[in-house]
Design an enzyme around this catalytic site. Structure first.
Site, PDB file in Angstrom:
ATOM      1  N   HIS A   1       0.892  -1.198  -0.104  1.00  0.00           N
ATOM      2  CA  HIS A   1      -0.023  -0.047   0.096  1.00  0.00           C
ATOM      3  C   HIS A   1       0.873   1.212   0.010  1.00  0.00           C
ATOM      4  O   HIS A   1       2.039   0.985   0.186  1.00  0.00           O
ATOM      5  CB  HIS A   1      -1.011   0.113   1.075  1.00  0.00           C
ATOM      6  CG  HIS A   1      -2.147  -1.006   1.041  1.00  0.00           C
ATOM      7  ND1 HIS A   1      -3.154  -0.806   0.117  1.00  0.00           N
ATOM      8  CD2 HIS A   1      -2.309  -2.204   1.724  1.00  0.00           C
ATOM      9  CE1 HIS A   1      -3.832  -1.894   0.317  1.00  0.00           C
ATOM     10  NE2 HIS A   1      -3.619  -2.691   1.064  1.00  0.00           N
TER      11      HIS A   1
ATOM     12  N   ASP B   1       0.151   6.780  -3.646  1.00  0.00           N
ATOM     13  CA  ASP B   1      -0.939   6.539  -4.598  1.00  0.00           C
ATOM     14  C   ASP B   1      -1.303   7.440  -5.592  1.00  0.00           C
ATOM     15  O   ASP B   1      -1.324   7.089  -6.738  1.00  0.00           O
ATOM     16  CB  ASP B   1      -2.264   6.177  -3.690  1.00  0.00           C
ATOM     17  CG  ASP B   1      -2.470   5.031  -2.902  1.00  0.00           C
ATOM     18  OD1 ASP B   1      -1.508   4.109  -3.172  1.00  0.00           O
ATOM     19  OD2 ASP B   1      -3.298   4.876  -1.894  1.00  0.00           O
TER      20      ASP B   1
END
Length: 387
Positions: free
Chosen positions: A126, A156
């Site tokens: 992540h 991200d």
């Protein structure tokens, strides 16, 4: 008509970076068709702004007929973007090779955390993991305390979505000259490594300590580049780096110029004590009182607004930086173009809302679509949602 009007993008439904990339491309005028797997029961989906401006088709990519329809759709596209682990698309039989066979000019955009190769390529991860491996997470936070998480903005979206979009746009320009497509391997670790360029540059000339956070010009160590609490428990952001801006800040604040001067600003040994003095000064007024005194100047002082406050700030309001879509405020498309402005064509569509119209445009007859729906190869939503 946006700058990407006339381009068709196929997006494989996923989470995070890929959907944002698709949203940005749709805002710029591209026809973005999201290939969904079915109905999404996640309550967040009902307000997922990354779905704005996109069409939706539901295909079963695990079936032969579903893959056949997908490849037929790809043959009409300029760009394909997917965010699966390396090898997943190949296993499904829709990796780069079969796509290039039917569409040699296709830009095949791949979004991953670790990249398409390397020891960690097939591992889960992540944002927190990707920024940890690139030095970005280590650099954020107060001296002597644990690293501070910058939401999932850096990995991200900064290192992921933005670099994927940049790669796609660059590849489209090149394809316009060569007539050949290619794969864009956008890895968040690569993107975040690039975002750290300034820290590495400063370090190379001895102006940044990569080993210890909270000791450098832009990481909260400097008294003139930090946040300060006000009397009402809110915060101000101060960024008066340049001498002319710093002097205006000192003047407007009414600070002692014999203490707050250029010499002190350039002496890190004085930063801790001056920060304490500034903290005490800022606690004497409310955030709004200080803004009235400082914000309309070159002192480089701004209120630290919550995300719910931000749309209503006079500057953001004047620029229409947020728009009401799907019943709530969303950031307006960016960047802005003088001749071919971006826009949000419509709000979120239901999964499969455009399946029938897209298949019809591909030359598939209505009764065949009915049969594909009956056997589960496709799904069609009867009433598309609009903004």
């Amino acid at each position: 008509m946006g700058v990407l009007s006339g381009f068709r993008v196929i997006e494989l439904a996923g989470m995070g970076p890929c959907p944002m990339a698709g949203m940005l491309l749709a805002d710029m005028g591209a026809e973005v068709i999201c290939v969904d797997r079915g109905v999404n029961a996640d309550p967040m989906y009902a307000k997922d702004m990354s779905r704005r401006g996109k069409k939706s088709v539901v295909l079963d990519l695990k079936s032969d007929r579903g893959r056949e329809l997908f490849l037929k759709l790809v043959s009409t596209a300029d760009v394909l973007i997917e965010g699966f682990r390396p090898g997943v698309m190949e296993k499904l039989g829709i990796g780069p090779e079969p796509c290039f066979e039917i569409n040699p000019e296709l830009i095949y955009g791949r979004m991953t955390g670790w990249g398409q190769d390397g020891p960690l390529a097939k591992n889960a991860g992540h944002d927190i993991n990707y920024i940890a491996l690139t030095g970005a997470l280590h650099a954020i936070g107060p001296k002597g305390e644990k690293p501070v998480l910058p939401l999932n903005l850096v990995g991200d979206f900064g290192g992921g979505s933005m670099f994927l979009v940049m790669g796609i746009l660059g590849a489209l320009l090149e394809t316009g000259r060569s007539g050949k497509g290619q794969v864009v391997d956008a890895a968040m670790v690569d993107g975040v490594a690039n975002l750290m360029w300034m820290c590495h540059s400063f370090n190379a000339v001895g102006l940044w300590n990569l080993a210890e956070r909270g000791t450098n010009l832009l990481d909260g160590a400097a008294f003139f580049y930090d946040t300060y609490e006000t009397s009402d428990g809110k915060y101000l952001a101060l960024g008066s780096i340049e001498p002319q801006f710093f002097s205006q800040f000192v003047e407007r604040m009414g600070l002692d110029k014999t203490v707050f001067n250029g010499s002190a600003q350039n002496d890190p040994s004085q930063w801790p004590s001056l920060k304490q003095e500034l903290a005490e000064a800022f606690r004497q007024k409310t955030r709004d009182d200080w803004c009235a005194l400082l914000e309309d100047s070159d002192a480089c002082v701004s209120p630290v607004l919550s995300a719910s406050e931000a749309p209503h700030h006079p500057h953001n309001s004047a620029r229409d930086s947020y728009l009401p879509i799907d019943g709530y405020l969303q950031p307006a498309p960016a960047p802005r173009f003088s001749r071919t402005p971006s826009s949000v064509l419509h709000g979120r569509r239901q999964p499969g809302a455009d399946t029938r119209s897209i298949l019809t445009a591909m030359g598939i007859r209505g009764d065949d679509i009915d049969q594909l729906e009956a056997d589960g190869t496709v799904a069609c939503a009867r009433a598309p949602e609009t903004a």
